[in-house]
Design an enzyme around this catalytic site. Structure first.
Site, mmCIF file in Angstrom:
data_model
loop_
_atom_site.group_PDB
_atom_site.id
_atom_site.type_symbol
_atom_site.label_atom_id
_atom_site.label_comp_id
_atom_site.label_asym_id
_atom_site.label_seq_id
_atom_site.Cartn_x
_atom_site.Cartn_y
_atom_site.Cartn_z
ATOM 1 N N GLY A 276 -59.178 30.922 -29.339
ATOM 2 C CA GLY A 276 -58.550 30.486 -30.569
ATOM 3 C C GLY A 276 -58.650 31.510 -31.679
ATOM 4 O O GLY A 276 -57.870 32.461 -31.747
ATOM 5 N N CYS A 277 -59.632 31.304 -32.562
ATOM 6 C CA CYS A 277 -59.717 32.138 -33.760
ATOM 7 C C CYS A 277 -60.137 33.573 -33.468
ATOM 8 O O CYS A 277 -59.770 34.483 -34.215
ATOM 9 C CB CYS A 277 -60.673 31.488 -34.762
ATOM 10 S SG CYS A 277 -60.025 29.912 -35.385
ATOM 11 N N VAL A 278 -60.885 33.805 -32.400
ATOM 12 C CA VAL A 278 -61.231 35.181 -32.034
ATOM 13 C C VAL A 278 -59.984 35.923 -31.583
ATOM 14 O O VAL A 278 -59.711 37.043 -32.035
ATOM 15 C CB VAL A 278 -62.317 35.209 -30.940
ATOM 16 C CG1 VAL A 278 -62.516 36.628 -30.414
ATOM 17 C CG2 VAL A 278 -63.639 34.666 -31.486
#
Length: 217
Positions: free
Chosen positions: A150-152
């Site tokens: 996701g955010c990585v």
């Protein structure tokens, strides 16, 4: 060699290498991923990533490398989260007053560490992170955090798009399941970044510290 590996060999296997002026970016190490009662709970995958991330943080600080933490925070209505907040119900964990929105145990921000507050997956989207890194003279990002898929990943793509050498530290990224974790590490390494190990990154930071001392002396 697997079909997947043979398909990428000689096509997507180039390395960009470490930079000369890195920053350590720690994405969304929030209590939400460590609270068994929270829908975002990530179990051992997230716990192991935090442990590795904290080790990297100590090494980065010792080497004089800037450390940047991100956190997710929303208006009580979630309106600033737009379609992301509308789509992903577990983001309610980051509403004001929720303990799950706090930094994970062991990650109390130091006074010289910058905190970037975000509402969307990427640490760069809608924030001042890219110009701040540029003004600091950073040419590269050591990327850690939650979650890998996701955010990585979103932060990885944007770091590369802003022109930073991007190094994703495999052991310092985590997800709720090994399949999306491994698949996204593979894909980031193929197209957007170098996926590197914790030991080689620690060795790089140690060399960086020695070079810094040599220059200063």
């Amino acid at each position: 060699m697997s079909d997947r590996d043979s398909n990428y060999a000689g096509v997507y296997d180039r390395s960009v290498g470490f930079g000369e002026r890195p920053a350590l970016l720690m994405v969304d190490f929030a209590q939400a991923y460590f609270d068994p009662e929270c829908p975002l709970y990530g179990g051992d995958g997230c716990a192991n990533a935090l442990s590795a991330g904290l080790e990297l943080r100590r090494a980065a600080r010792a080497a004089g490398v800037p450390v940047i933490l991100t956190r997710v925070s929303y208006h009580p209505t979630g309106v600033d989260g737009g379609r992301f907040f509308e789509k992903a119900a577990p983001l309610e964990a980051f509403l004001p007053g929720r303990s799950t929105a706090e930094f994970a145990d062991g990650l109390t921000p130091e006074t010289d560490e910058v905190i970037v507050t975000k509402q969307y997956p990427s640490a760069f989207f809608g924030t001042s992170l890219a110009p701040m890194l540029t003004s600091m003279g950073c040419d590269s990002v050591l990327l850690t955090g939650l979650t890998t898929s996701g955010c990585v990943r979103a932060s990885c793509v944007d770091a590369m798009s802003h022109g930073f050498r991007t190094l994703v530290v495999a052991e310092a990224c985590g997800d709720r399941h090994s399949a999306p974790h491994e698949a996204n590490l593979f894909d980031m390494n193929a197209k957007y970044a170098d996926v590197v190990s914790l030991p080689e990154t620690l060795a790089y930071l140690q060399r960086h510290a020695c070079q810094t001392v040599k220059i200063v002396s």
